[in-house]
Every structure is written in C-alpha cells, then in structure tokens.
Motif scaffolding. Sequence first.
Motif, PDB file in Angstrom:
ATOM      1  N   ALA A 180       0.809  -1.227   0.000  1.00 15.22           N
ATOM      2  CA  ALA A 180       0.000   0.000   0.000  1.00 15.22           C
ATOM      3  C   ALA A 180       0.837   1.270   0.000  1.00 15.22           C
ATOM      4  O   ALA A 180       0.394   2.311  -0.475  1.00 15.22           O
ATOM      5  CB  ALA A 180      -0.926  -0.005   1.221  1.00 15.22           C
ATOM      6  N   GLY A 181       2.065   1.197   0.515  1.00 13.95           N
ATOM      7  CA  GLY A 181       2.875   2.409   0.610  1.00 13.95           C
ATOM      8  C   GLY A 181       3.714   2.678  -0.623  1.00 13.95           C
ATOM      9  O   GLY A 181       4.462   3.659  -0.667  1.00 13.95           O
ATOM     10  N   ALA A 209      -0.238   3.428  -3.735  1.00 11.01           N
ATOM     11  CA  ALA A 209      -1.065   2.336  -4.269  1.00 11.01           C
ATOM     12  C   ALA A 209      -2.232   2.031  -3.327  1.00 11.01           C
ATOM     13  O   ALA A 209      -3.343   1.734  -3.774  1.00 11.01           O
ATOM     14  CB  ALA A 209      -0.199   1.092  -4.452  1.00 11.01           C
ATOM     15  N   GLY A 210      -1.993   2.119  -2.024  1.00 15.39           N
ATOM     16  CA  GLY A 210      -3.039   1.769  -1.056  1.00 15.39           C
ATOM     17  C   GLY A 210      -4.222   2.721  -1.080  1.00 15.39           C
ATOM     18  O   GLY A 210      -5.343   2.347  -0.721  1.00 15.39           O
ATOM     19  N   ALA A 211      -3.971   3.958  -1.503  1.00 13.33           N
ATOM     20  CA  ALA A 211      -5.068   4.931  -1.561  1.00 13.33           C
ATOM     21  C   ALA A 211      -5.864   4.799  -2.850  1.00 13.33           C
ATOM     22  O   ALA A 211      -6.989   5.304  -2.942  1.00 13.33           O
ATOM     23  CB  ALA A 211      -4.516   6.347  -1.447  1.00 13.33           C
ATOM     24  N   CYS A 244      -7.528  -0.168   7.137  1.00 15.25           N
ATOM     25  CA  CYS A 244      -6.224   0.321   6.679  1.00 15.25           C
ATOM     26  C   CYS A 244      -5.757  -0.672   5.618  1.00 15.25           C
ATOM     27  O   CYS A 244      -5.481  -1.846   5.926  1.00 15.25           O
ATOM     28  CB  CYS A 244      -5.233   0.383   7.829  1.00 15.25           C
ATOM     29  N   ILE A 245      -5.714  -0.219   4.378  1.00 15.98           N
ATOM     30  CA  ILE A 245      -5.335  -1.117   3.272  1.00 15.98           C
ATOM     31  C   ILE A 245      -3.834  -1.415   3.361  1.00 15.98           C
ATOM     32  O   ILE A 245      -3.011  -0.498   3.517  1.00 15.98           O
ATOM     33  CB  ILE A 245      -5.722  -0.473   1.918  1.00 15.98           C
ATOM     34  N   LEU A 246      -3.494  -2.702   3.297  1.00 14.75           N
ATOM     35  CA  LEU A 246      -2.100  -3.141   3.462  1.00 14.75           C
ATOM     36  C   LEU A 246      -1.449  -3.422   2.111  1.00 14.75           C
ATOM     37  O   LEU A 246      -0.277  -3.146   1.906  1.00 14.75           O
ATOM     38  CB  LEU A 246      -2.060  -4.417   4.317  1.00 14.75           C
ATOM     39  N   ASN A 247      -2.214  -4.011   1.201  1.00 17.55           N
ATOM     40  CA  ASN A 247      -1.698  -4.273  -0.153  1.00 17.55           C
ATOM     41  C   ASN A 247      -2.876  -4.424  -1.108  1.00 17.55           C
ATOM     42  O   ASN A 247      -4.013  -4.638  -0.656  1.00 17.55           O
ATOM     43  CB  ASN A 247      -0.812  -5.528  -0.187  1.00 17.55           C
ATOM     44  N   ILE A 248      -2.584  -4.293  -2.400  1.00 24.13           N
ATOM     45  CA  ILE A 248      -3.631  -4.465  -3.415  1.00 24.13           C
ATOM     46  C   ILE A 248      -3.125  -5.469  -4.446  1.00 24.13           C
ATOM     47  O   ILE A 248      -1.920  -5.561  -4.691  1.00 24.13           O
ATOM     48  CB  ILE A 248      -4.014  -3.134  -4.116  1.00 24.13           C
ATOM     49  N   THR A 249      -4.039  -6.248  -5.038  1.00 24.13           N
ATOM     50  CA  THR A 249      -3.650  -7.175  -6.110  1.00 24.13           C
ATOM     51  C   THR A 249      -4.371  -6.778  -7.395  1.00 24.13           C
ATOM     52  O   THR A 249      -5.602  -6.647  -7.408  1.00 24.13           O
ATOM     53  CB  THR A 249      -3.971  -8.632  -5.720  1.00 24.13           C
ATOM     54  N   LEU A 250      -3.562  -6.548  -8.435  1.00 22.25           N
ATOM     55  CA  LEU A 250      -4.112  -6.144  -9.736  1.00 22.25           C
ATOM     56  C   LEU A 250      -3.919  -7.269 -10.749  1.00 22.25           C
ATOM     57  O   LEU A 250      -2.901  -7.969 -10.709  1.00 22.25           O
ATOM     58  CB  LEU A 250      -3.392  -4.896 -10.266  1.00 22.25           C
TER      59      LEU A 250
END
Length: 341
Positions: free
Chosen positions: A91-92, A120-122, A178-184
């Motif tokens: 996310a950071g 990315a997290g936002a 609180c978003i920690l990671n995203i998968t695209l």
Amino acid sequence: MDVMTNISLKQYTTMKLGGETRYMATADSAGDVVSLYRNARKENLPIFVLGGGSNVITHDEVFEGIVLLNKIKGFEVISETDETTDVKIGAGEVWDEVVEKAIGLGLQGIEAMSGIPGTAGAAPVQNVGAYGQEIADTLISLEAYDSKTDTIVTIYADECDFSYRNSIFRDKEKGRYCILNITLRLNKAEPKPPYYASLQRYIDENDIREVNLSVIRVAVLNIRSEKLPDPAELPSAGSFFKNALVEKWKLEELQREYSDIPNYAMSDGRYKIPTGWLIDKAGLRGYRSHGMRVYEKNALVLVNDSATGYDDLAAIREEIVQIVFDKFGIKIEQEPLELSR
Ligand SMILES: Cc1cc2nc3c(=O)[nH]c(=O)nc-3n(C[C@H](O)[C@H](O)[C@H](O)COP(=O)(O)OP(=O)(O)OC[C@H]3O[C@@H](n4cnc5c(N)ncnc54)[C@H](O)[C@@H]3O)c2cc1C
C-alpha cells in the motif's frame, strides 16, 4: 516503528494547509499497523491513515489522534496465465512508480493512470482514474486491517462498491480499514484503440503511428503537465471538485440553454458533466479569493497561493459552489477527503 509528536501536517499534504497532529507513526509492515491500532484503542485515540496526502484536506485544529503514514512496500508477481499477470503491491508504494514498473514488464491496464500522485493503497479509496482507466478495472482484491473486528481481511473487488470516484472506503466504511496491499490483474498485451478522446487527439496531433504502453505513458504525462499543477511547485489537491452527475432531464434542461455542454453517458443512466466546464462557464477561471486561486489551465483545480488556513479554502469553496449552483442548479461536491478531529 517511529512515533513522533506534535507534527505539522502542512508538509504531508499537497495542498499545504492545516494544523498539527498530536502523534504521527510510520508503518512499514502489517504487524506495525496491527500494533498501532491496538495501542491506539487502549489509549482511546482515533487513527487517520495517510498516504501521499494528495487527496486530503487538513483542518487547522490539532488532530488529537494518530496519523498513520502507510509505508508498506512490495511489488510481487504472484501468478500468471498466457494472457494475464497478477501483481501484489504494498500500500505504501508510490502509485506512479507502480505504473512505470508494470509498463516495464509489458503489462497493460494502468498505463493511462500514469502521473497520478499518491500511493497504491489509496488508489481503491476513491477508485482513482484517468484517461479512460480506473483502478476498478484491474483490482482483484486487497488485504486490509479491519479496525472493527481487529483482524486482517481480504476484500474482493465486487465488495468494494466501486463507482465514479467512490468506494466503501470513502463512503459507508470510511475509516474502518487500513489497506495493506492491493492485487491487480494486468494484461500481457499492448493497448488497443479506441483511446480516450484527449489521448487520441494527442496521438493524432503528434502523428504517432505506433502506439504502445510507453507511448501512452509519455502522452498521458505530457497531457497532464499541461493541465495539472506539479504539487512540488504549486500546492493543490488536483481536481478539487468531482465531476457532476445529473439525470437525463437535467441534462436536457441545460442543453436548451447551453447547446455545447459537454457530457458523457454513465452506465447507471446518468450523465457526467465536467465540473471544470461549469466553473469556467460561470466565469471563475483564474478567480482569486482568500489566498486561493482557480487554476487558469484547469478550472477544476484550486491552488493555494498564500492561504493561511482551512477557513480560506472553505471560503472560496463556498463561493464557487454557490455561483455554480445559481447559474446551473447543480450542487458541485468536493473531491478530497478531510482530516479533522
Ligand atoms: C496534481 C494532482 C493530480 C491528481 N490527479 C488525479 C487523477 O488524475 N485521478 C484521480 O483519481 N485522482 C487524482 N488526484 C487525487 C489523488 O492523487 C488520488 O486520490 C490518490 O489516490 C491519493 O493518494 P494518496 O496516497 O495521496 O492518498 P491520501 O491523500 O494520503 O489519502 C486519501 C484518502 O485515502 C485514505 N487512505 C490513504 N491510504 C490508505 C490506506 N492504505 N488504507 C486506507 N485508506 C487510505 C486516506 O485516509 C484518505 O481518506 C490528483 C491529485 C493531485 C494533487
């Protein structure tokens, strides 16, 4: 994990306004996030998650809580097929660096979102988008700390309620995760027409014969630099107002008076009208008030020349909202979220 006290938030937001936070902590891992929330709960302190601060407006009063700076890193290919590659991103991570890396790997799906500031997290929070792409098109899932249940959860794209510049994260579940990671899920393919109108215009005007991912990136960055101030040079939060969404009858009513009114049909039957056009048509391009200015190159953007506090921003916002409403009968809305106690 660093915890700092009495930190001015001005340097942490691209609008460069606002007061202090009592505490600020940097989280580099999911473990940091969990322990921060648990400690905050014991002390009865609210937490506000901050990425790059490019879509946040801060108030002048001290925020009596913890601003959590999300610095969780990572860019990892986790699976692939002949057509697609799934990438998990911390996310950071800086969003534009993510776009650049994806293009470097020949992956298509986010290239038109080159140059969007922030992390990315936002990106899922307001379903970021530009030039015909939005994060909802490629996001499969994300992991987040759920402050309600004190657990780490996986949230799938269809649970995010994505719509134009909106999701559960800034709407009904605001402040919960609180978003920690995203998968695209990105495509192993070159971009294909039709391209977004302004992108196509750029391609035509520059006589570009072969369009690939890098060409799109350069085109988008060039178009953006003409229309958007660089936050490092001119404080702003990008588009300060959301584009207006109106029903068909309202569009037809406006078309009777303004036959040139630009509009785009949305999938829900409503029509998007560029708010920049409304502000411009109301004669407010370049308008100055309270140390703030409507950006000459793009009336959707408010820049901070010399405003001293939140009240200055609120004053020009109310003036613009009222003038646009009086002229068109449309109540335009602020896009950036607010950090307040
Ligand atoms: C010059 C300029 C141009 C811009 N252009 C575009 C554009 O083309 N398209 C577009 O969509 N936006 C655009 N924006 C807006 C902004 O860049 C995006 O909204 C971006 O996603 C914000 O990222 P950030 O890390 O700065 O988020 P922040 O401003 O730090 O936070 C925004 C919101 O997200 C929440 N948040 C942040 N990180 C997390 C997390 N990890 N978990 C949970 N919540 C979180 C915050 O609490 C806050 O509510 C622009 C802004 C600027 C200044």
